[in-house]
Structures are given as structure tokens and as C-alpha cells.
Enzyme design. Structure first.
Site, PDB file in Angstrom:
ATOM      1  N   PHE A   1      39.348  79.854 122.462  1.00  0.00           N
ATOM      2  CA  PHE A   1      40.291  79.641 121.376  1.00  0.00           C
ATOM      3  C   PHE A   1      39.865  80.553 120.219  1.00  0.00           C
ATOM      4  O   PHE A   1      38.677  80.671 119.922  1.00  0.00           O
ATOM      5  CB  PHE A   1      40.233  78.166 120.968  1.00  0.00           C
ATOM      6  CG  PHE A   1      41.312  77.742 120.030  1.00  0.00           C
ATOM      7  CD1 PHE A   1      42.549  77.344 120.508  1.00  0.00           C
ATOM      8  CD2 PHE A   1      41.098  77.747 118.662  1.00  0.00           C
ATOM      9  CE1 PHE A   1      43.553  76.946 119.642  1.00  0.00           C
ATOM     10  CE2 PHE A   1      42.095  77.354 117.789  1.00  0.00           C
ATOM     11  CZ  PHE A   1      43.331  76.951 118.279  1.00  0.00           C
TER      12      PHE A   1
ATOM     13  N   ASP B   1      32.507  73.123 123.170  1.00  0.00           N
ATOM     14  CA  ASP B   1      33.722  72.781 122.442  1.00  0.00           C
ATOM     15  C   ASP B   1      34.548  71.850 123.327  1.00  0.00           C
ATOM     16  O   ASP B   1      35.008  72.248 124.409  1.00  0.00           O
ATOM     17  CB  ASP B   1      34.516  74.045 122.095  1.00  0.00           C
ATOM     18  CG  ASP B   1      35.723  73.715 121.223  1.00  0.00           C
ATOM     19  OD1 ASP B   1      36.330  72.642 121.435  1.00  0.00           O
ATOM     20  OD2 ASP B   1      36.068  74.532 120.356  1.00  0.00           O
TER      21      ASP B   1
ATOM     22  N   TYR C   1      42.743  65.173 116.555  1.00  0.00           N
ATOM     23  CA  TYR C   1      44.218  65.029 116.558  1.00  0.00           C
ATOM     24  C   TYR C   1      44.856  65.371 117.898  1.00  0.00           C
ATOM     25  O   TYR C   1      46.062  65.296 118.024  1.00  0.00           O
ATOM     26  CB  TYR C   1      44.851  65.887 115.456  1.00  0.00           C
ATOM     27  CG  TYR C   1      44.467  67.361 115.472  1.00  0.00           C
ATOM     28  CD1 TYR C   1      45.052  68.237 116.372  1.00  0.00           C
ATOM     29  CD2 TYR C   1      43.528  67.858 114.584  1.00  0.00           C
ATOM     30  CE1 TYR C   1      44.693  69.580 116.392  1.00  0.00           C
ATOM     31  CE2 TYR C   1      43.162  69.200 114.593  1.00  0.00           C
ATOM     32  CZ  TYR C   1      43.747  70.060 115.499  1.00  0.00           C
ATOM     33  OH  TYR C   1      43.386  71.369 115.524  1.00  0.00           O
ATOM     34  N   LYS C   2      44.072  65.755 118.909  1.00  0.00           N
ATOM     35  CA  LYS C   2      44.660  66.060 120.216  1.00  0.00           C
ATOM     36  C   LYS C   2      44.708  64.761 121.029  1.00  0.00           C
ATOM     37  O   LYS C   2      45.437  63.848 120.679  1.00  0.00           O
ATOM     38  CB  LYS C   2      43.880  67.191 120.871  1.00  0.00           C
ATOM     39  CG  LYS C   2      44.110  68.515 120.114  1.00  0.00           C
ATOM     40  CD  LYS C   2      43.279  69.671 120.593  1.00  0.00           C
ATOM     41  CE  LYS C   2      43.657  70.922 119.788  1.00  0.00           C
ATOM     42  NZ  LYS C   2      42.685  71.989 119.902  1.00  0.00           N
TER      43      LYS C   2
ATOM     44  N   ARG D   1      53.080  75.728 128.661  1.00  0.00           N
ATOM     45  CA  ARG D   1      51.931  74.839 128.731  1.00  0.00           C
ATOM     46  C   ARG D   1      52.402  73.403 128.605  1.00  0.00           C
ATOM     47  O   ARG D   1      53.045  73.027 127.629  1.00  0.00           O
ATOM     48  CB  ARG D   1      50.978  75.192 127.589  1.00  0.00           C
ATOM     49  CG  ARG D   1      49.641  74.529 127.674  1.00  0.00           C
ATOM     50  CD  ARG D   1      48.731  75.051 126.578  1.00  0.00           C
ATOM     51  NE  ARG D   1      49.144  74.562 125.270  1.00  0.00           N
ATOM     52  CZ  ARG D   1      48.302  74.368 124.247  1.00  0.00           C
ATOM     53  NH1 ARG D   1      47.025  74.652 124.399  1.00  0.00           N
ATOM     54  NH2 ARG D   1      48.739  73.925 123.098  1.00  0.00           N
TER      55      ARG D   1
HETATM   56  C1  PLP Z   1      42.527  72.904 118.860  1.00  0.00           C
HETATM   57  C2  PLP Z   1      41.281  73.705 118.922  1.00  0.00           C
HETATM   58  C3  PLP Z   1      40.614  74.096 117.760  1.00  0.00           C
HETATM   59  C4  PLP Z   1      41.214  73.748 116.424  1.00  0.00           C
HETATM   60  O1  PLP Z   1      40.361  73.875 115.349  1.00  0.00           O
HETATM   61  P1  PLP Z   1      40.829  73.302 113.943  1.00  0.00           P
HETATM   62  O2  PLP Z   1      39.690  73.563 113.049  1.00  0.00           O
HETATM   63  O3  PLP Z   1      41.170  71.864 114.131  1.00  0.00           O
HETATM   64  O4  PLP Z   1      42.070  74.036 113.534  1.00  0.00           O
HETATM   65  C5  PLP Z   1      39.429  74.795 117.891  1.00  0.00           C
HETATM   66  N1  PLP Z   1      38.927  75.115 119.119  1.00  0.00           N
HETATM   67  C6  PLP Z   1      39.566  74.768 120.249  1.00  0.00           C
HETATM   68  C7  PLP Z   1      38.975  75.111 121.577  1.00  0.00           C
HETATM   69  C8  PLP Z   1      40.765  74.072 120.188  1.00  0.00           C
HETATM   70  O5  PLP Z   1      41.400  73.725 121.306  1.00  0.00           O
END
Ligand code: PLP
Length: 442
Positions: free
Chosen positions: A157, A229, A254-255, A401
Site C-alpha cells: 500500500f 501491516d 475502520y476496515k 475488488r
Molecule cells: C488501509 C491501509 C492503510 C491506511 O492508512 P491510513 O493511515 O488509515 O490512511 C495503510 N496501509 C495499508 C496496507 C492499508 O490497507
């Protein structure tokens, strides 16, 4: 090292990697009627883990984006109402003590800890995933001061890549971008110079689950520390951070944890690193005696030292209420339900004739909780599905997705969603001009 262009796109590599390891297609059920019947049987078999009634979902919507923003648990609205009107409105500043706002980050952290296989006292909730990543990456690298190399996935990401590059710049480290499947071998070659490996449990685009335990073992054999992560894993995978060798981890609130838009994230630090842990964003709330207001920083004992400043208490407590849904559930049960849903989705895509473009692995142990496929009208197809009440999302360059939040999705909904997909394609809906527009958030 994996080749990459200067715009940070490594798509050629991604395209080459994923289809190679997709195994042969299993037999395809001959019609949607057969799929519907199977879905009803599966919903019956998995009835003990159906929590749909605990969520406030809109009618005529099949929500396949819980991997990006979880749905609203019914418990949250009442709790937030109470926090706002009573705890804040009536009790005012007294609530820091009376309602135990002060210890909320650690208390809720322990609740998340249960879901990722962490014993008490190692998880804290607060800040965003990005900020927590910064903290744990710096903290991890500083535990290995003589070593210069940090490894990560080129397809991570973006925030993970940007932050690691910046941490490397700050600390004088060298980043090597190595695909997760190649990481154990490369870690072996780099033995003696590796400080940290930083990998995600699940590829956010393809839904492929990586063997983080194997990467952690190779990292340790090379003398480094493993950072995970868990954004696309927490709340759906049967994770075991304590026993699988994770040193530091972060993840999203929040996921799949359904804490609401911008919910606080979490960070995990293995017990043995807590005593020497240095928070690179030290703030007064992580001080051993915060109300002594000392000009000198003395870190709190335990995971509390990872705190920085005052947290968004309303959001923290919304997440707390959302976690109630997991009470009485084992993550192994949730994982089994998730795999059943994604497995059925892949079978249904086979029935539609889209099976060949599925980039999510078919072997259950290599799958997260989503199913992604490539389509040359992916963006428009996603819009057409949303117009039909089937909410998924689009990821560059051509990925549809579909996320499967197991607690509120049924097998029947999975088949209905794929039937909509087949109908939208048969009607040529993705070619309609109204579906070509691109919104800010896809
Ligand atoms: C959703 C996600 C993020 C999001 O980071 P935020 O700081 O909440 O914006 C980071 N890394 C991964 C792998 C994600 O899936």
C-alpha cells in the site's frame, strides 16, 4: 531487486507474478440455480457466525467494501450518543476519570489484541495506521542500530512505501523492495545486514495472503525484526502475532473492525521489546507521570509509552462499541466463514466466465477476505454494480475488488451480487456514459 519505474509503478512485475501461481480452475456449477441452492445450504451451515442483525445496513444493498470502510454496527450509534450527550455533555471533564477515557487506548488495544493473537498489554489503539507505522518502523530500526537494510514489498500500500522511504532517509537506512514470495531467500543472503522487514498480511489489490510467519522466521535468522501491516487481516484472518514471530504490527480500525470512517488504528509491540521501546513521537500522554508536567520525558512502562497526544475519544469509543460484535466469536470461526464466502464468489465468477481473470489465489490458505479480478472496463463495471446496489471498488489499473466482511455478508448475497455482475455485463452497462466518470474516491 524488483525493477520499478520512477513513477513508483511496478505493474509489469505485478502482472507477471499473480497469474503464474493461480492453480487450475475447479469444476463450475452449471447455473445460478445450483449456486443459489448451495448458498442457502452454506448459510444454514454457517448460521452460528451470522451477525448481520447486529449491523445497520441499508435495504437492497450488498456491501462488498467492508475491507475499505466497515459497515455500521447497531451498538455504535447508541454508544456514541451516550458518549456525546452524557459523558461529554453532562459529565464534562470528569469523564476522563469516571468513564476511564484515559485508559481507553490500552483497554481497547487489549480487545483488538485478542483478535490478532496478542496476549494482554502489547496493543494500543490510537492515531492512524500511517502514524503508527512511522512509530513502529523507527522503533524497530533503532533496535538494530548496526544494521542498514530494510526490506519491503514493492506492491505495498502506498503509505507504507512512502513512510519506509522517509524513515530510511531519516535514519540512513537502505530500502530493498523485494516481493514477499522472494523475501525469505533474500533475507538469507542479507544475513548480518538486515535491520527490519516490513510486510502486509494481505495484498490490498489482489487479496493474496502472504506467509508472514515464514518472513518473520527468515528475518530473525538474519538477525532482524519483523514489522507486519495487518490492515486487511485484522478482524478476518486467524492471526497469531505472539506465536508467529511478529515483532511489531499496525492495523486499521475502520476496515473489518468497523470502527467508522477515520477510526483510530492500532499498534502491537511484542512484550520483549517494550522495555527498550523508544517512541519517536514522544508526547505527554506517553509519559510515566503525565500530570507531573515534567520538562523531562520519562516513558511510561509498557505499551502506554507508544502514546503521543490526546486521542479522538468519541472515535475511540465508537471502535470499542464496534468490537462488541466479536464477543463470543473465535477468529478461526470468522476465518472459516470468510473462506466459504470468497470460495463461493470465485465459483460464481467461474460460472459467469470471469474465472480466468481472478487474481486472488484459489487456495484458501493463500487468500485474504476479498476476491479481485481484472476487467478492461473495471472502473465502469464497478459504477454499474453500485447503481444496482452492489458496492465494491476499483483499484488501478484494471482491478474490480470485492471485499467480503464475513460477519454481515451471507452466501446468498454473494451469489446475488455475482448474478448482478453477469446481468450488468450482458446488458452492456459498463459502456454507458454515466458510468465512465471517475469520482475522487474510487
Ligand atoms: C488501509 C491501509 C492503510 C491506511 O492508512 P491510513 O493511515 O488509515 O490512511 C495503510 N496501509 C495499508 C496496507 C492499508 O490497507
Amino acid at each position: 531487486m524488483v525493477p520499478q519505474d520512477r513513477h513508483g509503478r511496478r505493474w509489469h512485475h505485478y502482472r507477471g507474478r499473480v497469474p503464474d501461481d493461480v492453480p487450475p480452475t475447479p469444476p463450475v456449477p452449471d447455473s445460478f440455480d445450483a449456486l443459489d441452492a448451495r448458498a442457502r445450504e452454506l448459510d444454514h451451515a454457517f448460521r452460528e457466525t451470522d451477525r448481520a442483525s447486529a449491523f445497520d445496513l441499508p435495504d437492497r444493498t450488498i456491501y462488498l467494501d467492508g475491507n475499505s470502510l466497515g459497515a455500521l454496527p447497531r451498538s455504535v450509534a447508541d454508544r456514541v450518543d451516550d458518549v456525546v450527550r452524557r459523558e461529554w455533555g453532562q459529565r464534562l471533564i470528569r469523564s476522563w476519570n469516571e468513564a476511564d477515557w484515559w485508559d481507553a487506548p490500552q483497554r481497547i488495544g487489549d480487545r483488538v489484541g485478542r483478535l490478532i493473537g496478542a496476549a494482554q498489554g502489547q496493543v494500543i489503539v490510537g492515531d492512524s495506521t500511517s502514524v503508527n507505522l512511522f512509530k513502529v518502523l523507527v522503533a524497530a530500526a533503532r533496535q538494530r542500530p548496526d544494521r542498514r537494510v530494510v526490506l519491503t514489498d514493492p506492491d505495498s500500500f502506498p503509505t507504507d512505501l512512502y513512510l519506509l522511504d522517509e524513515v530510511a532517509e531519516l535514519l540512513g537506512l537502505q530500502v530493498e523492495r523485494v516481493a514477499p514470495a522472494d523475501a525469505p531467500r533474500r533475507l538469507g543472503e542479507l544475513s548480518g545486514s538486515v535491520a527490519v522487514s516490513a510486510y502486509s498480511a494481505v495484498d490490498y489489490r489482489t487479496g493474496q495472503r502472504w506467509d508472514l510467519a515464514a518472513i518473520a522466521a527468515a528475518t530473525h535468522a538474519a538477525g532482524g525484526l519483523a514489522v507486519w501491516d495487518l490492515c486487511h487481516g485484522a478482524g478476518v484472518l486467524d492471526l497469531a502475532v505472539d506465536t508467529d514471530g511478529c515483532d511489531f504490527a499496525v492495523g486499521c480500525g475502520y476496515k473489518y473492525l468497523n470502527g467508522g470512517p477515520g477510526a483510530p488504528a492500532f499498534a502491537y509491540v511484542r512484550l520483549e521489546h517494550l522495555e527498550s521501546l523508544a517512541n519517536p513521537l514522544p508526547g505527554w500522554q506517553g509519559h510515566a507521570r503525565p500530570f507531573a508536567m515534567s520538562p523531562q520525558y520519562t516513558p511510561a512502562r509498557g505499551i502506554g509509552r507508544l502514546r503521543t497526544g490526546t486521542q479522538p475519544i468519541i472515535s475511540l469509543l465508537a471502535l470499542d462499541a464496534a468490537l462488541d460484535i466479536y464477543d463470543g466469536l473465535l477468529m478461526a470461526q470468522v476465518r472459516a466463514r470468510s473462506l466459504s464466502l470468497t470460495g463461493l464468489a470465485i465459483d460464481a465468477l467461474d460460472a459467469v466466465g470471469l474465472g480466468g481473470s481472478v487474481v486472488t489465489p484459489r487456495e484458501p490458505e493463500r487468500r485474504g477476505s476479498q476476491v479481485s479480478f481484472r476487467h478492461d472496463q473495471a472502473l465502469a463495471l464497478v459504477q454499474a454494480l453500485i447503481a444496482r446496489g452492489v458496492i465494491g471498488d476499483f483499484r488501478e489499473p484494471d482491478i474490480v475488488r470485492l471485499g467480503f466482511a464475513p460477519l454481515y455478508l451471507s452466501h446468498v448475497e454473494v451469489v446475488t451480487a455475482i448474478r448482478h455482475l453477469a446481468q450488468a455485463l450482458a446488458a452492456g452497462e459498463p459502456s454507458r456514459p454515466e458510468f465512465a466518470r471517475r469520482a475522487t474516491v474510487t
